[in-house]
Design a protein around this motif. Structure first.
Motif, PDB file in Angstrom:
ATOM      1  N   GLY A 290       0.816  -1.208   0.000  1.00  0.00           N
ATOM      2  CA  GLY A 290       0.000   0.000   0.000  1.00  0.00           C
ATOM      3  C   GLY A 290       0.854   1.264   0.000  1.00  0.00           C
ATOM      4  N   MET A 291       2.032   1.177   0.584  1.00  0.00           N
ATOM      5  CA  MET A 291       2.925   2.342   0.677  1.00  0.00           C
ATOM      6  C   MET A 291       3.723   2.583  -0.602  1.00  0.00           C
ATOM      7  SD  MET A 291       4.521   1.988   4.526  1.00  0.00           S
ATOM      8  CE  MET A 291       5.899   3.025   4.094  1.00  0.00           C
ATOM      9  N   PHE A 292       4.147   1.510  -1.263  1.00  0.00           N
ATOM     10  CA  PHE A 292       5.044   1.612  -2.408  1.00  0.00           C
ATOM     11  C   PHE A 292       4.435   0.918  -3.619  1.00  0.00           C
ATOM     12  CE2 PHE A 292       7.813   1.825   1.325  1.00  0.00           C
ATOM     13  CZ  PHE A 292       8.548   2.974   1.047  1.00  0.00           C
ATOM     14  N   TYR A 293       4.651   1.505  -4.779  1.00  0.00           N
ATOM     15  CA  TYR A 293       4.194   0.895  -6.027  1.00  0.00           C
ATOM     16  C   TYR A 293       4.891  -0.452  -6.232  1.00  0.00           C
ATOM     17  CZ  TYR A 293       2.080   5.335  -7.324  1.00  0.00           C
ATOM     18  OH  TYR A 293       1.307   6.461  -7.352  1.00  0.00           O
ATOM     19  N   PRO A 294       4.200  -1.419  -6.827  1.00  0.00           N
ATOM     20  CA  PRO A 294       4.809  -2.741  -7.065  1.00  0.00           C
ATOM     21  C   PRO A 294       6.125  -2.675  -7.848  1.00  0.00           C
ATOM     22  CG  PRO A 294       2.448  -2.856  -7.438  1.00  0.00           C
ATOM     23  CD  PRO A 294       2.778  -1.398  -7.207  1.00  0.00           C
ATOM     24  N   ARG A 295       6.298  -1.674  -8.700  1.00  0.00           N
ATOM     25  CA  ARG A 295       7.538  -1.594  -9.489  1.00  0.00           C
ATOM     26  C   ARG A 295       8.777  -1.324  -8.625  1.00  0.00           C
ATOM     27  NH1 ARG A 295       4.619   3.038 -11.026  1.00  0.00           N
ATOM     28  NH2 ARG A 295       5.568   5.010 -10.434  1.00  0.00           N
ATOM     29  N   TYR A 296       8.584  -0.972  -7.349  1.00  0.00           N
ATOM     30  CA  TYR A 296       9.717  -0.720  -6.465  1.00  0.00           C
ATOM     31  C   TYR A 296      10.142  -1.960  -5.676  1.00  0.00           C
ATOM     32  CZ  TYR A 296       8.366   4.087  -7.533  1.00  0.00           C
ATOM     33  OH  TYR A 296       8.031   5.244  -8.174  1.00  0.00           O
ATOM     34  N   PHE A 297       9.480  -3.099  -5.951  1.00  0.00           N
ATOM     35  CA  PHE A 297       9.799  -4.355  -5.272  1.00  0.00           C
ATOM     36  C   PHE A 297      10.625  -5.236  -6.207  1.00  0.00           C
ATOM     37  CE2 PHE A 297       6.246  -2.735  -2.957  1.00  0.00           C
ATOM     38  CZ  PHE A 297       6.398  -3.201  -1.663  1.00  0.00           C
ATOM     39  N   TYR A 298      11.581  -5.941  -5.614  1.00  0.00           N
ATOM     40  CA  TYR A 298      12.483  -6.793  -6.380  1.00  0.00           C
ATOM     41  C   TYR A 298      12.580  -8.151  -5.707  1.00  0.00           C
ATOM     42  CZ  TYR A 298      13.658  -2.447  -8.640  1.00  0.00           C
ATOM     43  OH  TYR A 298      13.577  -1.276  -9.336  1.00  0.00           O
ATOM     44  N   SER A 299      12.839  -9.169  -6.526  1.00  0.00           N
ATOM     45  CA  SER A 299      12.941 -10.533  -6.002  1.00  0.00           C
ATOM     46  C   SER A 299      14.328 -10.858  -5.470  1.00  0.00           C
ATOM     47  CB  SER A 299      12.574 -11.540  -7.091  1.00  0.00           C
ATOM     48  OG  SER A 299      11.222 -11.374  -7.456  1.00  0.00           O
ATOM     49  N   SER A 300      15.337 -10.055  -5.869  1.00  0.00           N
ATOM     50  CA  SER A 300      16.705 -10.344  -5.438  1.00  0.00           C
ATOM     51  C   SER A 300      17.533  -9.067  -5.439  1.00  0.00           C
ATOM     52  CB  SER A 300      17.349 -11.372  -6.378  1.00  0.00           C
ATOM     53  OG  SER A 300      17.576 -10.788  -7.650  1.00  0.00           O
ATOM     54  N   PHE A 301      18.646  -9.132  -4.739  1.00  0.00           N
ATOM     55  CA  PHE A 301      19.591  -8.014  -4.763  1.00  0.00           C
ATOM     56  C   PHE A 301      20.220  -7.875  -6.142  1.00  0.00           C
ATOM     57  CE2 PHE A 301      19.415  -8.894  -0.188  1.00  0.00           C
ATOM     58  CZ  PHE A 301      19.103  -7.624   0.258  1.00  0.00           C
ATOM     59  N   GLU A 302      20.329  -8.987  -6.856  1.00  0.00           N
ATOM     60  CA  GLU A 302      20.874  -8.945  -8.222  1.00  0.00           C
ATOM     61  C   GLU A 302      19.963  -8.098  -9.119  1.00  0.00           C
ATOM     62  OE1 GLU A 302      23.745  -9.526 -11.013  1.00  0.00           O
ATOM     63  OE2 GLU A 302      23.854 -10.148  -8.915  1.00  0.00           O
ATOM     64  N   ASP A 303      18.645  -8.211  -8.923  1.00  0.00           N
ATOM     65  CA  ASP A 303      17.704  -7.397  -9.699  1.00  0.00           C
ATOM     66  C   ASP A 303      17.876  -5.909  -9.377  1.00  0.00           C
ATOM     67  OD1 ASP A 303      16.667  -9.695 -10.839  1.00  0.00           O
ATOM     68  OD2 ASP A 303      14.898  -9.764  -9.536  1.00  0.00           O
ATOM     69  N   VAL A 304      18.085  -5.600  -8.108  1.00  0.00           N
ATOM     70  CA  VAL A 304      18.318  -4.207  -7.703  1.00  0.00           C
ATOM     71  C   VAL A 304      19.629  -3.715  -8.308  1.00  0.00           C
ATOM     72  CG1 VAL A 304      18.774  -2.662  -5.750  1.00  0.00           C
ATOM     73  CG2 VAL A 304      16.978  -4.399  -5.568  1.00  0.00           C
ATOM     74  N   LYS A 305      20.663  -4.550  -8.228  1.00  0.00           N
ATOM     75  CA  LYS A 305      21.960  -4.184  -8.800  1.00  0.00           C
ATOM     76  C   LYS A 305      21.819  -3.873 -10.292  1.00  0.00           C
ATOM     77  CE  LYS A 305      26.513  -6.113  -9.804  1.00  0.00           C
ATOM     78  NZ  LYS A 305      27.373  -7.300  -9.705  1.00  0.00           N
ATOM     79  N   ASN A 306      21.078  -4.710 -11.001  1.00  0.00           N
ATOM     80  CA  ASN A 306      20.885  -4.487 -12.442  1.00  0.00           C
ATOM     81  C   ASN A 306      20.160  -3.171 -12.703  1.00  0.00           C
ATOM     82  OD1 ASN A 306      22.183  -6.887 -13.080  1.00  0.00           O
ATOM     83  ND2 ASN A 306      20.282  -8.058 -13.180  1.00  0.00           N
ATOM     84  N   MET A 307      19.118  -2.883 -11.940  1.00  0.00           N
ATOM     85  CA  MET A 307      18.379  -1.627 -12.121  1.00  0.00           C
ATOM     86  C   MET A 307      19.278  -0.428 -11.825  1.00  0.00           C
ATOM     87  SD  MET A 307      15.909   0.279 -12.923  1.00  0.00           S
ATOM     88  CE  MET A 307      14.414  -0.649 -13.112  1.00  0.00           C
ATOM     89  N   LEU A 308      19.996  -0.477 -10.713  1.00  0.00           N
ATOM     90  CA  LEU A 308      20.862   0.645 -10.351  1.00  0.00           C
ATOM     91  C   LEU A 308      22.021   0.801 -11.338  1.00  0.00           C
ATOM     92  CD1 LEU A 308      20.846   0.348  -6.468  1.00  0.00           C
ATOM     93  CD2 LEU A 308      19.786   2.126  -7.867  1.00  0.00           C
ATOM     94  N   THR A 309      22.524  -0.306 -11.858  1.00  0.00           N
ATOM     95  CA  THR A 309      23.571  -0.230 -12.879  1.00  0.00           C
ATOM     96  C   THR A 309      23.033   0.466 -14.128  1.00  0.00           C
ATOM     97  OG1 THR A 309      24.670  -2.207 -12.039  1.00  0.00           O
ATOM     98  CG2 THR A 309      25.159  -1.596 -14.311  1.00  0.00           C
ATOM     99  N   ASN A 310      21.805   0.128 -14.516  1.00  0.00           N
ATOM    100  CA  ASN A 310      21.185   0.780 -15.675  1.00  0.00           C
ATOM    101  C   ASN A 310      20.973   2.270 -15.433  1.00  0.00           C
ATOM    102  OD1 ASN A 310      21.137  -1.513 -17.259  1.00  0.00           O
ATOM    103  ND2 ASN A 310      19.048  -2.065 -16.681  1.00  0.00           N
ATOM    104  N   ILE A 311      20.576   2.634 -14.228  1.00  0.00           N
ATOM    105  CA  ILE A 311      20.421   4.055 -13.901  1.00  0.00           C
ATOM    106  C   ILE A 311      21.787   4.742 -13.920  1.00  0.00           C
ATOM    107  CG2 ILE A 311      19.825   5.675 -12.044  1.00  0.00           C
ATOM    108  CD1 ILE A 311      17.512   3.711 -11.324  1.00  0.00           C
ATOM    109  N   HIS A 312      22.756   4.111 -13.286  1.00  0.00           N
ATOM    110  CA  HIS A 312      24.108   4.662 -13.196  1.00  0.00           C
ATOM    111  C   HIS A 312      24.700   4.912 -14.587  1.00  0.00           C
ATOM    112  CE1 HIS A 312      28.022   5.477 -11.501  1.00  0.00           C
ATOM    113  NE2 HIS A 312      28.564   4.490 -12.191  1.00  0.00           N
ATOM    114  N   ASN A 313      24.458   3.972 -15.494  1.00  0.00           N
ATOM    115  CA  ASN A 313      25.037   4.062 -16.842  1.00  0.00           C
ATOM    116  C   ASN A 313      24.185   4.855 -17.821  1.00  0.00           C
ATOM    117  OD1 ASN A 313      27.285   2.575 -16.069  1.00  0.00           O
ATOM    118  ND2 ASN A 313      26.320   0.631 -16.582  1.00  0.00           N
ATOM    119  N   GLY A 314      23.039   5.346 -17.373  1.00  0.00           N
ATOM    120  CA  GLY A 314      22.194   6.147 -18.250  1.00  0.00           C
ATOM    121  C   GLY A 314      21.304   5.338 -19.169  1.00  0.00           C
TER     122      GLY A 314
END
Length: 180
Positions: A139-163
């Motif tokens: 209820g607090m956060f949109y479903p798109r902010y949830f991840y199944s693993s730290f690897e998924d978070v790493k991939n998202m942040l890497t994509n943000i970091h690299n533009g």
């Protein structure tokens, strides 16, 4: 393309401490965040001068005080920890949180509420996947902010970091690099 969007930003790592040792996942995240030039704010290694300890031996000492009825000193010590941990949320540019629905995380919930009210980007890893996420968090956060693993978070942040993925301007408040 390497944009280095996250270079010199700060990430606070939210998750269990009192009822589960959360050092390993934090150290693992710190390795790849460091590779991006992200400064990690870890409650086990509080970045503030004169901050109280959140080490497991300190928790044992506080539990012993509780057993002995010394509620006032536990209250005073925990007030300090709360102030410093919430200051880490304030100082961070984004949050990575680990939630295990079977482990009580009262401090984590407080930190996530503050992060949400501050409109900070939050990346939530739920043990067991989003289908195991506490309903309140969904209820607090949109479903798109949830991840199944730290690897998924790493991939998202890497994509943000690299533009590759542009930061969501509604959540990210990135200072120009020379001001970080």
């Amino acid at each position: 393309m390497n944009m280095d969007f996250l270079e010199k930003t700060k990430c606070y790592l939210v998750g269990p401490i009192e009822f589960q040792d959360g050092r390993k996942w934090r150290k693992d995240c710190a390795v790849w965040l460091d590779e991006m030039g992200v400064q990690v704010l870890d409650p086990y290694e509080c970045p503030f001068l004169f901050a109280p300890s959140e080490a497991p031996d300190e928790h044992k000492r506080l539990k012993e005080k509780l057993k002995n009825g010394d509620y006032e000193s536990v209250h005073k010590h925990m007030q300090k920890i709360i102030r410093y941990d919430l200051a880490c949320v304030d100082k961070s540019d984004f949050i990575i949180a680990y939630i295990d629905p079977n482990i009580p995380t009262f401090g984590s919930m407080n930190e996530l509420v503050l992060a949400r009210s501050s409109r900070k980007p939050v990346f939530i890893v739920v043990n067991g996947g989003i289908e195991k996420a506490p309903l309140w968090l969904l209820g607090m956060f949109y479903p798109r902010y949830f991840y199944s693993s730290f690897e998924d978070v790493k991939n998202m942040l890497t994509n943000i970091h690299n533009g590759v993925t542009l930061p969501d301007s509604k959540r990210w408040r990135l200072l120009q690099k020379h001001l970080r």
